[in-house]
Design an enzyme around this catalytic site. Structure first.
Site, mmCIF file in Angstrom:
data_model
loop_
_atom_site.group_PDB
_atom_site.id
_atom_site.type_symbol
_atom_site.label_atom_id
_atom_site.label_comp_id
_atom_site.label_asym_id
_atom_site.label_seq_id
_atom_site.Cartn_x
_atom_site.Cartn_y
_atom_site.Cartn_z
ATOM 1 N N PRO A 65 -18.142 -24.220 -2.284
ATOM 2 C CA PRO A 65 -18.623 -23.239 -3.261
ATOM 3 C C PRO A 65 -17.513 -22.303 -3.745
ATOM 4 C CG PRO A 65 -20.138 -23.385 -1.412
ATOM 5 C CD PRO A 65 -18.949 -24.201 -1.044
ATOM 6 N N TYR A 67 -5.001 -14.767 -8.704
ATOM 7 C CA TYR A 67 -4.887 -14.380 -7.288
ATOM 8 C C TYR A 67 -6.246 -14.530 -6.635
ATOM 9 C CZ TYR A 67 -3.996 -11.232 -3.282
ATOM 10 O OH TYR A 67 -3.845 -10.698 -2.031
ATOM 11 N N LYS A 116 -24.690 -20.877 -3.911
ATOM 12 C CA LYS A 116 -23.743 -21.830 -3.316
ATOM 13 C C LYS A 116 -24.441 -23.110 -2.864
ATOM 14 C CE LYS A 116 -23.451 -19.372 1.129
ATOM 15 N NZ LYS A 116 -22.563 -18.800 2.132
ATOM 16 N N TYR A 174 0.803 -1.227 0.000
ATOM 17 C CA TYR A 174 0.000 0.000 0.000
ATOM 18 C C TYR A 174 0.839 1.282 0.000
ATOM 19 C CZ TYR A 174 -3.523 -3.463 0.914
ATOM 20 O OH TYR A 174 -4.327 -4.559 0.799
ATOM 21 N N THR A 211 -3.511 -10.833 4.763
ATOM 22 C CA THR A 211 -3.879 -11.792 3.709
ATOM 23 C C THR A 211 -2.673 -12.555 3.170
ATOM 24 O OG1 THR A 211 -3.488 -10.183 1.950
ATOM 25 C CG2 THR A 211 -5.719 -10.280 2.848
ATOM 26 N N HIS A 241 -7.617 0.935 1.082
ATOM 27 C CA HIS A 241 -7.378 -0.458 1.487
ATOM 28 C C HIS A 241 -6.234 -0.653 2.491
ATOM 29 C CE1 HIS A 241 -7.978 -4.631 0.840
ATOM 30 N NE2 HIS A 241 -8.284 -4.590 -0.441
ATOM 31 N N SER A 283 -11.515 -11.984 -5.309
ATOM 32 C CA SER A 283 -11.772 -11.988 -3.869
ATOM 33 C C SER A 283 -13.207 -12.385 -3.631
ATOM 34 C CB SER A 283 -11.612 -10.583 -3.294
ATOM 35 O OG SER A 283 -10.381 -10.465 -2.673
ATOM 36 N N GLN A 284 -13.376 -13.240 -2.654
ATOM 37 C CA GLN A 284 -14.747 -13.509 -2.231
ATOM 38 C C GLN A 284 -15.091 -12.543 -1.103
ATOM 39 O OE1 GLN A 284 -17.420 -16.473 0.388
ATOM 40 N NE2 GLN A 284 -15.974 -17.571 -0.908
ATOM 41 N N PRO A 325 -11.334 -0.414 -3.305
ATOM 42 C CA PRO A 325 -12.541 -1.030 -3.859
ATOM 43 C C PRO A 325 -13.780 -0.169 -3.623
ATOM 44 C CG PRO A 325 -11.388 -2.515 -2.358
ATOM 45 C CD PRO A 325 -10.830 -1.151 -2.154
HETATM 46 N N1 COA Z 1 -19.517 -29.709 1.027
HETATM 47 C C1 COA Z 1 -20.567 -29.003 1.457
HETATM 48 N N2 COA Z 1 -20.476 -27.730 1.924
HETATM 49 C C2 COA Z 1 -19.244 -27.162 1.917
HETATM 50 C C3 COA Z 1 -18.110 -27.859 1.463
HETATM 51 C C4 COA Z 1 -18.280 -29.188 1.005
HETATM 52 N N3 COA Z 1 -17.260 -29.909 0.565
HETATM 53 N N4 COA Z 1 -17.043 -27.051 1.598
HETATM 54 C C5 COA Z 1 -17.483 -25.884 2.104
HETATM 55 N N5 COA Z 1 -18.816 -25.961 2.311
HETATM 56 C C6 COA Z 1 -19.698 -24.931 2.885
HETATM 57 C C7 COA Z 1 -19.093 -24.303 4.120
HETATM 58 O O1 COA Z 1 -19.407 -25.038 5.271
HETATM 59 C C8 COA Z 1 -19.733 -22.926 4.110
HETATM 60 O O2 COA Z 1 -21.051 -23.047 4.603
HETATM 61 P P1 COA Z 1 -21.938 -21.768 5.055
HETATM 62 O O3 COA Z 1 -22.479 -21.159 3.805
HETATM 63 O O4 COA Z 1 -23.003 -22.378 5.869
HETATM 64 O O5 COA Z 1 -21.027 -20.864 5.813
HETATM 65 C C9 COA Z 1 -19.831 -22.598 2.654
HETATM 66 O O6 COA Z 1 -19.826 -23.853 1.973
HETATM 67 C C10 COA Z 1 -18.716 -21.714 2.133
HETATM 68 O O7 COA Z 1 -17.478 -22.388 2.199
HETATM 69 P P2 COA Z 1 -16.395 -22.200 1.044
HETATM 70 O O8 COA Z 1 -17.068 -21.882 -0.223
HETATM 71 O O9 COA Z 1 -15.496 -23.379 1.053
HETATM 72 O O10 COA Z 1 -15.656 -20.878 1.411
HETATM 73 P P3 COA Z 1 -15.118 -20.308 2.762
HETATM 74 O O11 COA Z 1 -16.251 -19.644 3.470
HETATM 75 O O12 COA Z 1 -14.348 -21.342 3.496
HETATM 76 O O13 COA Z 1 -14.154 -19.164 2.222
HETATM 77 C C11 COA Z 1 -12.138 -18.143 1.452
HETATM 78 C C12 COA Z 1 -12.980 -19.426 1.520
HETATM 79 C C13 COA Z 1 -10.848 -18.406 0.766
HETATM 80 C C14 COA Z 1 -12.920 -17.081 0.686
HETATM 81 C C15 COA Z 1 -11.927 -17.659 2.923
HETATM 82 O O14 COA Z 1 -11.201 -18.632 3.627
HETATM 83 C C16 COA Z 1 -11.119 -16.401 3.022
HETATM 84 O O15 COA Z 1 -9.915 -16.431 3.223
HETATM 85 N N6 COA Z 1 -11.790 -15.235 2.916
HETATM 86 C C17 COA Z 1 -11.142 -13.948 2.992
HETATM 87 C C18 COA Z 1 -11.468 -13.176 1.775
HETATM 88 C C19 COA Z 1 -11.062 -11.731 1.914
HETATM 89 O O16 COA Z 1 -10.376 -11.309 2.814
HETATM 90 N N7 COA Z 1 -11.549 -10.947 0.972
HETATM 91 C C20 COA Z 1 -11.348 -9.536 1.025
HETATM 92 C C21 COA Z 1 -10.734 -8.967 -0.149
HETATM 93 S S1 COA Z 1 -10.692 -7.227 -0.060
#
Ligand code: COA
Length: 627
Positions: free
Chosen positions: A430, A453, A420, A108, A466, A344, A555-556, A121
Site C-alpha cells: 500500500p 522524499y 490499503k 534540526y 531516518t 521534531h 511521510s506515512q 508537524p
Molecule cells: N501484498 C499484500 N500486502 C502487502 C504487500 C503485498 N505485496 N506489501 C505490504 N503489504 C502489507 C503489509 O504486510 C502491511 O500489512 P498490515 O496493514 O497488516 O500491517 C501493510 O501492507 C503495509 O505495508 P506497506 O504499505 O508496504 O508499508 P510499511 O508498513 O512496510 O511501511 C514505510 C513502509 C516506508 C512507511 C516504513 O517502512 C517506514 O519506514 N516508516 C517510517 C515512517 C516515519 O518515520 N514517518 C515519520 C515522519 S515524521
C-alpha cells in the site's frame, strides 16, 4: 558542547540500563530490554550508493546533464570517495551510531528558519465531543490523565518494544519526548533534556491560556498523580487567573532562530524571566487551551483544525498560545477541535502517534484513582518585557507569524473509495502504491517528474532516526508517462504500475536496512568537512541539488484513530504530504505555499484522487487482477 551533553546523557541511560542488569534487584525495563543487542547503523558500500544515486538522478536530468553527472560520479569513485568512505567507516566503528549526532545538528539544531511550519508537524485528533468551556477543560483533564498513564510506562520502562515486522526497534525516542526542549542559539540551537531517572525529574506541565503560561504540578506530595477530577479543578483555576489576553510572548518562539536567540538573551537578563524559562524547559510538555476558532465552511472543519495544529492561525487566533521550542504541545481547542504540535529534533511521528492512540483509548475509560494529597495551586509564569528591543521583537513576530499563516495553503482530505485493503488485494505494498499515486498526480499537473522524499525509519538500529526513500525513479517516470498516454493499453499500464510499485518497495526494503543513499552521501560530505577537506564535486553538482530539492516531501504516519499528521513543504515550490492509510480509507494532509502560484494544495489533492481512481481501474481491468 551539545554533543557532549547528549553523549553523556546517552551514556547515562545506557549505564542505568546496565546498572539494572548488574544489580539484579531491578528488572530491566522491557522497553530497553533489546536496546544493546540492536545492530549498529552500517555504512553502505560506496559503489552501491553511487550506482543507486545515478539511477535516481537519471529521470530528473537531460541526456547531456546526465553524461556530465556520470563523469563527476566516476571521478568521485576514484578520489576522494574511497578516502572518505574509509574515514566514515572508522567513525562508524567508534560511535554507537555514526549518523545520529550529525543528523540532529544538520537537520534540526543548525536550521535557522522558524520551527513553526518548517520543522514542527501538527497532528489533528478526531473531533471530540464537547462544545463549551467546561467540556473543553474536562477533556483537557482527561487528556493529561491519559498522558500521565503513558508517562508512567516510559518512566518505569514498561512500554513494549516496538516492532517492524519481526525486527525490534530502538526505543530511545520515547525516552526523550516528555522531558525535552529546544533552546535558541545565535548560530545553532541546543537541546536540553530532563529524563525521568535524573535526581529531580519534571513533575509539572505548562498550561497556556490566553497567551499566559502556568506551571501546573501533576503529582501530589508522595509522587501520586493527580486524578482527573483534581486536574480539572487545577485547570479551572488557570482559566480564572487568565481572563484577559496577555502580551504574545510565545510568538517569539515562532521566529527565525537567530532572531529568537537574540530576544532569548534579552529575556534571560531578568531574574523572573529566567525562572519562568527554566520552568518551561523543565516541564513534561505544554498543554495549550485555546480560546479562538475561526469559522469553517461546511466540510472544511478538519482543514481548519489542521491549521490550528500546524501554526495556530496567526496572532489574533492561537499562535501566541504556544511555546514552540517544547518537544510536545497538546492543543485543546474550542468545540472539540484538538491535536498537538511537536518539535521534531528528537522524534519522528510514529512514537508521537503511539502516545495519541494511547490517550484516545484512555479517554474512553473512567478514572477511578484516588485523589493525590497536598496539591499546590498552578503558578503563573512571570515575564517582564523590560527592554524596548523586546517589545519591538514581539511586534515583528506578530507581523511575521501573520504573513507565514497567510502563506500556508493546507488541506486535509479523506479518500473513502478504498483504503490499503485494495493494493493488498492486488498483492501490492500500500505504501509504495500511494507513493506512485503521488508521482502520477504530480506528472499529470506538471508534465515532468520531481525529486520526492519519503521518510524511511532507521529505528532497527541503535539510536536510529531516518533515511530518505527516493520515490521518483526510472520506473515511476515510465509508469506516469504510460498512464497518461491514451495509446498505451490498460494491460501495459497495469504492468508499468506493478513494476514501479515493486521498484519502490525494493528501495524501501534496502533503505530501512541502512542501505539508503542520502544519509550515506551526507556522511561522506560531513566527514570531508570534519577532516578539513573540500566539499566533493559530487555534492556541488546540479544533480545532487536537484535530487535534494524535494518538490514532494512525504511521510506515512499510520494511526489507529482518524488522526492526521500535517507539515509544511520543505521547498518554496513544493508540496508536503502526510498520509494515514487505514484499511478502508486514506487520510491525507497536503500543504503548499501561496507564494508559489504553481503549487495549490487542492489541485494536488484532486490529482491524487484522480490517480487513485485511475490506478484501481487499470489494475481491475488487467489480466493479472482477473486471474
Ligand atoms: N501484498 C499484500 N500486502 C502487502 C504487500 C503485498 N505485496 N506489501 C505490504 N503489504 C502489507 C503489509 O504486510 C502491511 O500489512 P498490515 O496493514 O497488516 O500491517 C501493510 O501492507 C503495509 O505495508 P506497506 O504499505 O508496504 O508499508 P510499511 O508498513 O512496510 O511501511 C514505510 C513502509 C516506508 C512507511 C516504513 O517502512 C517506514 O519506514 N516508516 C517510517 C515512517 C516515519 O518515520 N514517518 C515519520 C515522519 S515524521
Amino acid at each position: 558542547m551539545l554533543r557532549l551533553v547528549r553523549a553523556n546523557w546517552i551514556q547515562r541511560v545506557s549505564c542505568n540500563i546496565q546498572k539494572m542488569q548488574t544489580d539484579g534487584k531491578l528488572f530491566v525495563g522491557r522497553m530497553f530490554s533489546v536496546q544493546d543487542s540492536l545492530p549498529k547503523l552500517p555504512v553502505p558500500p560506496l559503489e552501491q550508493t553511487v550506482q543507486k544515486y545515478l539511477r535516481t538522478v537519471q529521470p530528473l536530468l537531460s541526456d547531456e546533464e546526465y553524461a556530465n553527472t556520470l563523469k563527476i560520479v566516476k571521478d568521485f569513485e576514484k578520489d576522494p570517495g574511497p578516502k572518505l568512505q574509509n574515514l566514515l567507516e572508522k567513525r562508524a566503528q567508534r560511535e554507537t551510531n555514526w549518523l545520529s549526532d550529525w543528523w540532529m545538528n544538520t537537520a534540526y539544531l543548525d536550521f535557522r528558519q522558524p520551527v513553526t511550519v518548517n520543522v514542527s508537524p501538527g497532528v489533528v485528533f478526531p473531533k471530540q465531543n464537547y462544545s463549551d468551556k467546561e467540556g473543553q477543560l474536562r477533556f483537557t483533564a482527561k487528556l493529561i490523565s491519559g498522558l500521565l498513564s503513558y508517562k508512567t510506562m516510559i518512566d518505569q520502562q514498561t512500554l513494549p518494544v516496538e516492532k517492524m515486522g519481526k525486527q525490534s526497534l530502538c526505543m530511545m525516542q520515547y525516552y526523550k519526548i516528555l522531558c525535552g526542549c529546544r533552546i535558541p542559539g545565535r548560530k545553532k540551537d541546543t537541546w536540553v533534556c530532563y529524563p525521568p531517572d535524573e535526581a529531580n525529574p519534571p513533575r509539572h506541565v505548562i498550561i497556556a491560556h490566553n497567551n499566559a503560561f502556568f506551571s501546573m504540578d501533576l503529582y501530589g506530595s508522595n509522587n501520586q498523580p493527580l486524578n482527573t477530577e483534581q486536574l480539572h479543578v487545577q485547570l479551572k483555576h488557570v482559566v480564572r487567573q487568565s481572563k484577559e489576553v496577555e502580551t504574545p510572548i510565545g510568538l517569539l518562539t515562532t521566529e527565525n532562530r537567530n532572531k529568537w536567540a537574540k530576544s532569548y538573551e534579552l529575556l534571560l537578563k531578568d531574574k523572573e524571566n529566567k525562572v519562568s524559562l527554566s520552568e518551561l524547559h523543565r516541564s513534561i510538555c505544554v498543554i495549550c487551551v485555546d480560546n479562538q476558532l475561526p469559522d469553517s465552511a461546511a466540510g472544511e472543519e478538519e482543514s481548519t483544525a489542521a491549521r490550528m495544529m500546524l501554526h495556530g492561525g496567526g496572532s489574533q487566533l492561537n499562535s501566541a498560545n504556544r511555546w514552540c521550542d517544547k518537544t510536545l504541545q497538546f492543543i485543546v481547542g474550542k468545540n472539540g477541535v484538538c491535536g498537538l504540535n511537536y518539535e521534531h529534533t528528537t522524534a519522528e511521528g510514529p512514537p508521537i502517534i503511539s502516545i495519541v492512540d494511547h490517550i484516545l483509548d484512555y479517554c474512553k475509560s473512567e478514572d477511578k484513582s484516588a485523589p493525590a494529597p497536598d496539591v499546590k495551586a498552578p503558578r503563573k509564569l512571570k515575564f517582564n518585557i523590560t527592554f524596548p528591543e523586546l517589545k519591538n521583537n514581539i511586534e515583528e513576530a506578530v507581523e511575521n507569524i501573520d504573513s507565514m499563516v497567510k502563506d500556508v495553503d493546507l488541506n486535509v482530505f479523506k479518500f473513502t473509495e478504498y483504503g490499503k485493503n485494495f493494493p493488498k488485494s492486488q498483492k501490492l505494498s500500500p505504501d509504495s502504491y500511494l507513493q506512485m499515486a503521488f508521482q502520477l498526480a504530480y506528472f499529470r499537473l506538471y508534465s515532468k517528474p520531481c525529486a520526492t522524499y519519503e521518510t524511511a525509519s532507521l529505528r532497527q538500529f541503535q539510536l536510529g532516526r531516518t533515511d530518505t526513500i527516493r520515490s521518483c525513479s526510472i520506473e515511476s517516470f515510465e509508469f506516469s508517462k504510460g498512464m497518461l498516454d491514451p495509446a498505451v493499453s490498460t494491460q501495459k499500464k497495469a504492468e508499468l504500475l506493478r513494476k514501479a510499485v515493486t521498484g519502490h518497495k525494493n528501495y524501501v526494503a534496502e533503505a530501512i536496512k541502512g542501505q539508503g543513499i542520502d544519509r550515506h552521501l551526507l556522511g561522506l560530505k560531513l566527514v570531508a568537512l570534519q577532516n578539513n577537506m573540500k566539499v566533493p564535486t559530487l555534492h556541488m553538482d546540479m544533480a545532487y541539488s536537484l535530487s535534494s530539492h524535494h518538490n514532494i516531501s512525504t511521510s506515512q504516519v499510520p494511526a489507529k484513530y482518524e488522526a492526521c499528521l500535517v507539515f509544511g513543504p520543505t521547498v518554496p515550490d513544493g508540496y508536503g504530504v502526510c498520509y494515514n492509510p487505514q484499511e478502508k480509507q486514506i487520510i491525507f494532509g497536503v500543504s503548499a505555499f501561496n507564494c508559489c502560484p504553481e503549487t495549490v494544495s487542492m489541485k494536488f489533492i484532486d490529482s491524487i484522487q484522480q490517480s487513485l481512481r485511475d490506478m484501481k481501474a487499470v489494475l481491475e481491468g488487467s489480466i493479472q487482477s482477473k486471474l
